[in-house]
Design an enzyme around this catalytic site. Structure first.
Site, PDB file in Angstrom:
ATOM      1  N   GLU A  38       0.803  -1.223   0.000  1.00  0.00           N
ATOM      2  CA  GLU A  38       0.000   0.000   0.000  1.00  0.00           C
ATOM      3  C   GLU A  38       0.833   1.269   0.000  1.00  0.00           C
ATOM      4  OE1 GLU A  38      -0.001  -2.348   2.342  1.00  0.00           O
ATOM      5  OE2 GLU A  38      -0.298  -1.525   4.364  1.00  0.00           O
ATOM      6  N   ASN A  39       2.144   1.156   0.237  1.00  0.00           N
ATOM      7  CA  ASN A  39       2.964   2.354   0.116  1.00  0.00           C
ATOM      8  C   ASN A  39       3.320   2.686  -1.332  1.00  0.00           C
ATOM      9  OD1 ASN A  39       4.522  -0.069   0.571  1.00  0.00           O
ATOM     10  ND2 ASN A  39       6.347   1.208   0.540  1.00  0.00           N
TER      11      ASN A  39
END
Lengths: 218, 219, 218, 219
Positions: free
Chosen positions: C48-49
């Site tokens: 998700e980064n």
């Protein structure tokens, strides 16, 4: 409206743009403005279909079918340009990152209301980015003739056409004058092309304060 | 406007005032503008700051330095826990913490830069983090109304900037930087490399220069 | 919990992932799953980064300070990878474009409620992307031991820890069994490692239906 | 999921059913998926369609062909006026038109793909186009609540796709395509060129492949 009148309005509107500003130009008179900025201008043009850094119209050999402006006309891109999608483009506009929008109008009121997308009784089927631009741009400059083709005033007490937005206009440039909204009040700040205050008053139904500054043209 | 590239990191962060809200890019220290943070730590006395950043640095690193100086009054983050000193500061009543789910945090910053007045998200509905927020069921699914997040100043990091201020990010160092670049009154970008205008491919620019006010080279 | 137990849970959870699916793996047991997918897997990992196409952990010469996963550990990227900003990454998650999230939990209820971010009385200062993932991913798979380190059941009638989301969990894999929520009801579908229904019932306070399928392991 | 590249344009648009909502990329004809539109015109009998597209093509070109076939029941657009035949169809009661400001149109499609339940925008407040919409004053400024827009199928155009379905757009042919790729149950991408996996720079991919179900080469 003759081409000469259009060009004079565009020339005066061009003087409103400051070095380094990001500017979105509407269809019609605003599209003539680049011709008055000069080749060395640091003004940066944004087109809402997804380009920052619009260059001049392409020459014959330069036509690129993937490169158009919001009027769907062919353009070029300058060094340092950037492309982006439409949501990003309107995020820039709505978020206040476009310094100036210059566009035409059917009517502008003394309160800065603007009507420039729909004529009652006709089809109301195209709005494009007009509402986003007048709401989002930090400064909204309207370029238009002082009267309609039927001779009716366009700087009015109250718009009769459907609004694009309320209280959005900062500057109006016509063939006769420059109006500025200062603290919410319409000021006549400049007379153009030998027009008199009387000439302006005759074609303006909005109340305005006369506060002439030194002329920028001629 | 186009960006200025002529001032130092110290002059740039000198624009930050006591009481300001400051966004700082990075996921942990990856993509964090460490030169700008160091300048803020060493050359500014602005205090009582609200920091909007996914983390409050690490102990003694990045924003962790500013925290040790006691200059952060409030943090808006998704993960304070990565800096135990931030957790200790909250427990000591020295740091006011506002915890936001990471996706909502990112979306609220985007909204702040995009002129969106608020948005409904299903994330967090019915949890502790929805307390005090307007709830609304949309298509049968509970949502919460989230407000945009904006700042006075954003400090972001990009691998490359051109002289106009267009930014390009490398790999996962992109993270929150492009969002924060849009959501502040003043955006200061730190760049690993400053290249001539025309060197970035126009399709590959992630942050067009109209978002960037000042570009400073990394040290 | 021994490493052997963790690995067995991860191995079983890996069998839940289908070819071509986009999967986000949480910290802990889920992070062991890539070791059980095989080098030729078509499962695509999302972090998700800001990366789709996470590859194996880097070798000594491959370490790149700009390339980490959401646990802030170094990773590599596979051919065909794409990088994006955090708003885009969570738009993928919240918009239902990530097929599966696999994550750990403190408690899961029979209604699919999950608590995996906060312990009452302790600091509630880190949530990260947990809420977004359990709400947004199309399928949520929880990997955890059947009981806490203090021996308390973790598949419970009602969560006592603060919720991450309500009704979000689809599958629970522990060292003893696989549970699936089918039409909103918790089903025990598989026994692992020679466990009996009785073994599972002893450490499960959530009501469940026994509906054993053929085992996938061993 | 990763995309399929093994089926024809005709098979791909065969997934469109009567009554479906279909998004179609492009600003005018620039960036419009003309091969997919032609396949829909020639090889599908799905009708009663709702089309979400900035324009309804031009007379006899692009979506203008589908309009002439009488297969569009409803249009959601910012600018119908660019096709006089669309205007005529509205006036004849044959086409139901929903006009949306262009920025709101783009943002609502993004919201549809991003799991956002609705958003407040100042654009359109107090105008004809706000009629029937919830209004709310936020920080002294009137806003309207806009709902997300989603579709059953999206047809988009990209200059390049790789074999996984990652997409790269050229110049102003990007426009609405990346947004629409996110907001449908089935996304069909037409690509000017299909390249091997690894040929697109990972930082330059605009639409990651998880959004794309089918890739078809332009004809």
């Amino acid at each position: 409206m003759t081409d000469g009148v259009k060009a004079r309005i565009a020339a005066r509107a061009a003087l409103e743009l400051r070095p380094g500003e990001v500017v979105n130009l509407g269809i019609g008179i605003p599209n003539l403005i680049p011709g008055f900025l000069g080749p060395e201008t640091s003004v940066v043009l944004h087109t809402e279909n997804g380009l920052l850094g619009v260059g001049p119209r392409p020459g014959d050999g330069e036509l690129d079918p993937d490169l158009i402006d919001a009027a769907k006309q062919p353009i070029t891109a300058l060094p340092g340009a950037a492309y982006f999608d439409s949501a990003t483009s309107f995020a820039m506009i709505r978020g206040g990152h476009v310094d100036v929008a210059v566009l035409g109008a059917l009517e502008v009121s003394g309160d800065g209301d603007i009507a420039n997308w729909a004529v009652p009784g006709k089809d109301v089927l195209g709005v494009g980015g007009a509402m986003d631009l007048v709401v989002g741009a930090r400064r909204v400059i309207v370029t238009m003739t002082s009267t309609s083709s039927r001779g009716e005033p366009k700087v009015v007490e109250r718009c009769t056409y459907p609004l694009t937005a309320a209280g959005a206009v900062d500057v109006v440039v016509t063939e006769l004058s420059v109006f500025r909204r200062i603290d919410g009040v319409l000021h006549l700040t400049e007379l153009l092309d030998a027009a008199t205050v009387e000439d302006v008053a005759v074609v303006t139904t909005a109340p305005f304060v006369v506060a002439l500054e030194e002329s920028h043209v001629g | 406007m186009t960006a200025s590239t002529a001032i130092s990191a110290e002059e740039a962060v000198g624009r930050i005032r006591t009481g300001d809200t400051v966004m700082v890019g990075g996921f942990g220290l990856v993509g964090a503008p460490l030169t700008l943070i160091d300048a803020l730590v060493e050359a500014s006395d602005a205090t009582d700051l609200t920091i909007v950043s996914n983390n409050i640095g690490e102990p003694g690193r990045g924003l962790g330095k500013l925290l040790r100086q006691g200059r952060i009054r409030r943090g808006i983050s998704s993960y304070f826990t990565s800096n135990p000193e931030a957790v200790a500061a909250v427990n000591a009543g020295e740091l006011d913490a506002r915890l936001v789910p990471q996706g909502t945090f990112a979306e609220a910053i985007r909204a702040g830069g995009a002129g969106i007045g608020g948005f409904f998200t299903p994330v967090g509905a019915g949890t502790l983090l929805a307390e005090g927020k307007e709830e609304r069921v949309i298509d049968g699914i509970p949502h919460v109304l989230e407000e945009p997040i904006r700042a006075d100043v954003s400090l972001v990091y990009a691998a490359r900037a051109d002289e106009l201020g267009n930014l390009w990010y490398r790999r996962t160092a992109r993270n929150f930087n492009p969002l924060m670049a849009t959501a502040a009154s003043l955006t200061i970008a730190e760049a690993g490399e400053i290249v001539p205008v025309g060197d970035l491919e126009p399709e590959s620019v992630v942050t067009p220069h109209l978002y960037v006010d000042i570009v400073v080279a990394s040290r």
